[in-house]
Design an enzyme around this catalytic site. Sequence first.
Site, short mmCIF file in Angstrom:
data_model
loop_
_atom_site.label_atom_id
_atom_site.label_comp_id
_atom_site.label_asym_id
_atom_site.label_seq_id
_atom_site.Cartn_x
_atom_site.Cartn_y
_atom_site.Cartn_z
N THR A 155 0.90 -1.34 0.05
CA THR A 155 -0.16 0.15 -0.26
C THR A 155 0.81 1.07 0.02
O THR A 155 1.39 1.71 -0.92
CB THR A 155 -0.90 -0.09 1.19
N LYS A 181 3.61 -7.00 3.93
CA LYS A 181 3.52 -5.71 3.50
C LYS A 181 3.08 -4.99 5.03
O LYS A 181 2.74 -5.74 5.98
CB LYS A 181 2.44 -5.33 2.86
N THR A 192 -0.27 -3.83 12.20
CA THR A 192 -1.13 -3.53 10.98
C THR A 192 -0.13 -3.82 9.72
O THR A 192 0.46 -3.33 9.09
CB THR A 192 -1.49 -1.98 10.48
N GLU A 278 5.56 4.58 7.65
CA GLU A 278 5.34 5.88 6.87
C GLU A 278 6.27 7.04 7.12
O GLU A 278 5.99 7.46 8.30
CB GLU A 278 3.75 6.07 6.78
N ASN A 404 -0.75 10.59 5.57
CA ASN A 404 -1.89 9.81 6.19
C ASN A 404 -2.96 11.14 5.91
O ASN A 404 -4.08 11.04 6.09
CB ASN A 404 -1.80 9.59 7.66
N THR A 409 -7.05 9.46 -1.18
CA THR A 409 -6.90 10.34 -2.41
C THR A 409 -5.48 9.87 -3.33
O THR A 409 -5.43 10.36 -4.26
CB THR A 409 -7.04 11.87 -2.38
#
Length: 409
Positions: A155, A181, A192, A278, A404, A409
């Site tokens: 992702t 992932k 997660t 991230e 985030n 989008t």
Amino acid sequence: MFMQSELKYVDGGVTAAPGFLAAGVHCGIRKNSQKRDLALIVADRDCAATAVYTTNKVKAAPIWLTMRHLVNGRARAILANSGNANACAPGGAIAAETTVTAAAAACGLRTEDFIVNSTGVIGQPLPMEKMINAMPALAQSLSRDCLPAAEAIMTTDTFPKMAAVQFTLGGKTVTLGGMAKGSGMIHPNMATMLAFLTTDCAITPALLQEALRASANRTYNRVSVDGDTSTNDMTAILASGAADNPIITEKSADYEIFLGALNAVNLKLAKDIAKDGEGATKLLICRVSGAGCETDAVLLAKAVISSSLTKAALFGADANWGRVLCALGYSGADFDPAQTDIAFSSAVGRIRVCANGAGLAFDEAIAKQVLAEKEVTIAVTQHEGDATAEAYGCDLTYDYVKINGDYRT
């Protein structure tokens, strides 16, 4: 006793073990046509199979479907998509069942042979038609190349995560590999993430379940990026038995060797997840030693790598050890702050900053050099016992908010 030297790291990831094929294609879930979004792993025979799942009470439809399919401890294939979590979505259960049925038809398997999962945006309908239309091409592209499948489950990940090892059981060469992932919404129990593992080891479903749960607790459940636990977390494993080793039916020496190999693969994948948090610029490892018991050691390590203030300080290469001690204090562990030492280390050196709960004089310039590296260890030493534990995380950066802020989008 399992020895790390008995392991040989090999290429191949989830297809390293003979008899496993994988594929990954773009079916149209992701807007970017250059990004693969549908993955398939298939074994050439029926396998012992098991999985561990998110502890979040809100679970995605694929989780519930996989739980039903694995009641008998058997499976033969894994189907996963990215771009859509199929969680809290209209018609989610029907969508999961329909897409798996299409995959089974394309592979010549039964629907109940499949483990299934999804990852991506929550609350949006799964685009079933796009996935169903892609199934024939997905099945036809199955090969020993594991990279397309590893890319298809990504992702916000910045790189695919793969690992594999070989070892010997009963004179037979056994291979165990996997892919994972995970980048955001990562927090212990389970973190997660998705991880899919394959092996040609012969082992009963019951022992496979025990080994997977024990390994997840020592690896994936010690990772934290941002304190959020997802609706879709899963680690699943297929064991074909094709290595023809004496089947593992009890917690023997062979079981311990298998568990050691499983830990090695899962730890490599878990560290990659933490490193790829991230917006992250560095991997953080908190290593606790000298704790009174392992439970306390784990609590202490997890608290440090989950601390937003500590993570932010490490992003700025600021040796703010007080934030580490503060996190230890609210960890819930039974420990004495007055018997706590703290040091930071990396590839360029090590610097002690706290002894017996009090600050030490240290060179701030040297500390900044140590903390500027891509991998930093926070060493917490207690003087209350001999228990140890590690936990894995990353720094907290400006880019985490940017990623985030517009994830949908």
